[in-house]
Design a protein around this motif. Structure first.
Motif, mmCIF file in Angstrom:
data_model
loop_
_atom_site.group_PDB
_atom_site.id
_atom_site.type_symbol
_atom_site.label_atom_id
_atom_site.label_comp_id
_atom_site.label_asym_id
_atom_site.label_seq_id
_atom_site.Cartn_x
_atom_site.Cartn_y
_atom_site.Cartn_z
ATOM 1 N N ILE A 49 0.844 -1.197 0.000
ATOM 2 C CA ILE A 49 0.000 0.000 0.000
ATOM 3 C C ILE A 49 0.878 1.245 0.000
ATOM 4 O O ILE A 49 1.802 1.369 0.813
ATOM 5 N N ASN A 50 0.570 2.176 -0.886
ATOM 6 C CA ASN A 50 1.290 3.466 -0.919
ATOM 7 C C ASN A 50 0.510 4.501 -0.117
ATOM 8 O O ASN A 50 -0.663 4.775 -0.391
ATOM 9 N N LEU A 51 1.181 5.071 0.900
ATOM 10 C CA LEU A 51 0.555 6.104 1.740
ATOM 11 C C LEU A 51 1.025 7.515 1.387
ATOM 12 O O LEU A 51 0.552 8.484 1.969
ATOM 13 N N GLY A 52 1.968 7.606 0.460
ATOM 14 C CA GLY A 52 2.457 8.924 0.085
ATOM 15 C C GLY A 52 3.629 9.370 0.943
ATOM 16 O O GLY A 52 3.970 8.741 1.954
ATOM 17 N N PRO A 53 4.263 10.455 0.561
ATOM 18 C CA PRO A 53 5.428 10.950 1.312
ATOM 19 C C PRO A 53 5.027 11.446 2.693
ATOM 20 O O PRO A 53 3.885 11.832 2.929
ATOM 21 N N SER A 65 6.027 5.250 -0.265
ATOM 22 C CA SER A 65 5.993 6.690 0.022
ATOM 23 C C SER A 65 6.082 7.528 -1.254
ATOM 24 O O SER A 65 6.595 8.639 -1.239
ATOM 25 N N LEU A 66 5.573 6.991 -2.349
ATOM 26 C CA LEU A 66 5.589 7.731 -3.607
ATOM 27 C C LEU A 66 4.540 8.835 -3.589
ATOM 28 O O LEU A 66 3.537 8.741 -2.882
ATOM 29 N N ASP A 100 -0.629 -2.947 -4.520
ATOM 30 C CA ASP A 100 -2.013 -3.416 -4.405
ATOM 31 C C ASP A 100 -3.005 -2.267 -4.185
ATOM 32 O O ASP A 100 -4.198 -2.433 -4.479
ATOM 33 N N GLY A 101 -2.517 -1.173 -3.648
ATOM 34 C CA GLY A 101 -3.437 -0.077 -3.393
ATOM 35 C C GLY A 101 -2.699 1.206 -3.077
ATOM 36 O O GLY A 101 -1.496 1.207 -2.821
ATOM 37 N N LEU A 102 -3.428 2.315 -3.132
ATOM 38 C CA LEU A 102 -2.853 3.594 -2.720
ATOM 39 C C LEU A 102 -3.901 4.372 -1.958
ATOM 40 O O LEU A 102 -5.107 4.232 -2.203
ATOM 41 N N VAL A 103 -3.422 5.180 -1.014
ATOM 42 C CA VAL A 103 -4.288 5.975 -0.149
ATOM 43 C C VAL A 103 -3.883 7.434 -0.293
ATOM 44 O O VAL A 103 -2.695 7.771 -0.250
ATOM 45 N N PHE A 104 -4.839 8.289 -0.464
ATOM 46 C CA PHE A 104 -4.577 9.734 -0.414
ATOM 47 C C PHE A 104 -5.862 10.432 -0.020
ATOM 48 O O PHE A 104 -6.958 9.855 -0.076
ATOM 49 N N SER A 105 -5.722 11.643 0.396
ATOM 50 C CA SER A 105 -6.866 12.442 0.823
ATOM 51 C C SER A 105 -6.976 13.643 -0.095
ATOM 52 O O SER A 105 -6.010 14.384 -0.280
#
Length: 442
Positions: free
Chosen positions: A146-150, A177-178, A193-198
Motif C-alpha cells: 500500500i502506498n501512503l504517500g510521502p 511513500s511515492l 495493491d493499493g494507494l491511499v490519499f486524501s
C-alpha cells in the motif's frame, strides 16, 4: 477700487507664513501614521498548495485568479501535502497554505503563530485497490503493498491512526511513500495493491481512478465509528451514480471518512489580505458539492486552529460594508483613513487655538514697529535743546513725513483698519508736538 483692494485685501501671505509650519507638520505626521501605524497590504502572497494534480493545486490556481482581479500577485508553491505546508508556514517560507484537519492542535498552532481562515471542504480518504484484492475490513490488509504517500503529506500520519484502531501495525504492510501521480502508475501497472490519499472529489486523480476499469474504491462501512473515535474526521457518503449517472458510476453508495481542508495563514498576515482571501474562499467553496450543502463551506467550524478575527467577523456578518460596493484598494484606502482622521483631530484642535492668535500678532506687529519709530522720535525731541533745537525739529519732521508715507503704502486687512488709522492719528499727534516745540524755539 483696485487700489483699495490692494491695500486692504486679506493677507494670504501672512496666513501661509503663520499656518504653513503647522500644516507641514500635520501633513508629515499624518503621512507617518498612514505608513507606519497601518501599512498598506502587500501586493504579493505565497500560497503552499499540494502535489501535482491534487485538489490543493487546483484550488490554488482558483485563488490566484481571484486575487489577480484585485491586483494581488500570487505565487503557488507546490508541496508534498499538509505536513509539508505546516512546516513551510512555521519556517515563514509561505504566507498561506492548505492544511488538513488533524495535522496539528490548538496549542501547537498558537505557539507557532498560525490562524485559520476557515475550513473549506471535506477531503475524503480515498483507498483505491486493484480488482483482484478482495477485502471488506482494514484488518484484512496485512501483507498488502500500500502506498501512503510521502511523509510531508497528512495521510501517512492519519492512516496509521486508522490502522491502529484496527489492530494493524505499519510493519504488517509494505508501505510505499511515492507521490500520488507515480503511485497511480505503479497501481495501474500492478506493482502495488493499493494507494491511499486524501483529496477533494474535484481532483483529476480522483475523477480518473473512479472511472478506471480494474480499480475499485474501498467502502468504509464503519465510517461513523471512525468519526467518533477520531473527532477530526467526518462521515461522508459518495452517492451512487454521482460520477456518471448514465453508466451508474459508482454502482453503489460508498461510505468514506473525511478530514477537512483548512486555509491556514501566519498570524501576521495583513488583515486586508485576510478579508480578501476569505471572500475568495466564499466564492470558490460556497456552492453545493458531492459532500456538502449550499453555504456549508467555508466555515469557522471544523478546525482545531484558532480562527483569525477578520475571518470570524466575515463568517458572522459578511463582507465589510465598503468592500461590498467599492473595489478592494479603494475600500482599503477608506478603511485606513481612520488613522489619518485620528491624527488630524489630535493636531488640528490644538493648532486651531494657536494659529489665529499668531496671525493677528503678525498683522499687528507691522503697526507696532512704527510705534517704535514714533517713540524714538519723541525721545529725540525730548533730548533736543539749545541752539540745535530748530535743526533737530526740522529733521524729525522729515522723519515723520517718511514714516507716514510708508504707513500709507502698507497693506492691512480691513479687519485691522482701526489700528492703521489709529497709527496715522498718533503720527499726526507727534508731528504737532514737534511743530509746537519748533515754534517755541523760534
Amino acid at each position: 477700487m483696485s487700489r483699495i483692494r490692494t491695500f486692504s485685501q486679506f493677507s494670504l501671505r501672512d496666513l501661509v507664513v503663520t499656518a504653513g509650519p503647522a500644516i507641514v507638520l500635520i501633513a508629515a505626521l499624518c503621512a507617518i501614521a498612514y505608513v507606519i501605524v497601518d501599512p498598506a497590504p502587500p501586493r504579493h502572497v505565497v500560497i503552499a498548495t499540494g502535489q501535482e494534480n491534487s485538489a490543493y493545486e487546483q484550488f490554488g490556481k482558483l485563488y490566484a485568479q481571484a486575487l489577480a482581479k484585485d491586483g494581488i500577485k500570487t505565487t503557488l508553491s507546490r508541496s508534498l501535502g499538509s505536513q509539508d505546508n505546516l512546516q513551510r508556514l512555521n519556517d515563514g517560507k509561505v504566507d498561506v497554505a492548505f492544511v488538513q484537519s488533524g495535522s496539528t492542535d490548538e496549542a501547537e498552532s498558537q505557539r507557532q503563530g498560525l490562524v485559520s481562515l476557515g475550513s473549506l471542504f471535506t477531503e475524503p480518504v480515498w483507498l483505491f485497490l486493484r480488482e483482484p484484492v478482495q477485502i471488506t475490513q482494514l484488518n484484512q490488509m496485512k501483507g498488502l503493498r500500500i502506498n501512503l504517500g510521502p511523509e510531508g503529506s497528512g495521510i501517512p500520519k492519519l492512516f496509521r491512526q486508522v490502522l491502529a484502531l484496527n489492530g494493524v501495525e505499519p510493519a504488517d504492510l509494505t508501505i510505499g511513500s511515492l507521490e500520488n501521480t507515480p503511485a497511480t502508475v505503479e497501481l495501474l501497472g500492478g506493482r502495488i495493491d493499493g494507494l491511499v490519499f486524501s483529496s477533494g472529489p474535484d481532483a483529476l486523480l480522483v475523477q480518473m481512478l473512479l472511472q478506471t476499469p480494474g480499480v475499485k474504491l474501498f467502502n468504509f462501512d464503519q465510517a461513523e465509528a471512525y468519526s467518533r473515535r477520531l473527532p477530526f474526521l467526518s462521515h461522508v457518503v459518495l452517492p451512487r451514480g454521482i460520477v456518471d449517472l448514465g453508466r451508474d458510476l459508482p454502482p453503489q453508495d460508498y461510505h468514506l471518512i473525511a478530514p477537512t481542508a483548512t486555509l491556514v495563514a501566519r498570524a501576521n498576515l495583513h488583515p486586508a489580505l485576510t478579508e480578501l482571501l476569505v471572500q475568495a474562499a466564499s466564492d470558490i467553496h460556497g456552492g453545493a458539492g458531492w459532500f456538502q450543502q449550499q453555504g456549508q463551506f467555508p466555515s469557522a467550524r471544523y478546525t482545531e486552529i484558532p480562527v483569525a478575527r477578520e475571518a470570524a467577523k466575515f463568517y458572522k456578518d459578511g463582507a465589510p460594508l465598503l468592500q461590498r460596493y467599492m473595489p478592494f484598494w479603494v475600500a482599503n484606502l477608506f478603511d485606513r483613513l481612520w488613522v489619518v482622521v485620528v491624527a488630524l483631530a489630535a493636531l488640528i484642535i490644538p493648532f486651531s487655538k494657536v494659529v489665529p492668535p499668531l496671525y493677528v500678532w503678525r498683522i499687528k506687529s507691522r503697526l507696532y514697529r512704527w510705534y517704535g519709530q514714533l517713540r524714538a522720535v519723541e525721545q529725540a525731541l525730548d533730548e533736543a535743546d539749545g541752539p540745535r533745537r530748530a535743526q533737530v525739529c526740522a529733521e524729525l519732521l522729515k522723519r515723520l513725513d517718511d514714516i507716514e508715507a510708508r504707513v500709507n503704502r502698507m497693506s492691512i486687512p480691513l479687519a485691522f483698519a482701526d489700528g492703521l488709522y489709529g497709527l496715522r492719528s498718533h503720527i499726526n499727534f507727534v508731528r504737532q508736538r514737534v511743530l509746537a516745540l519748533n515754534q517755541a524755539a523760534a
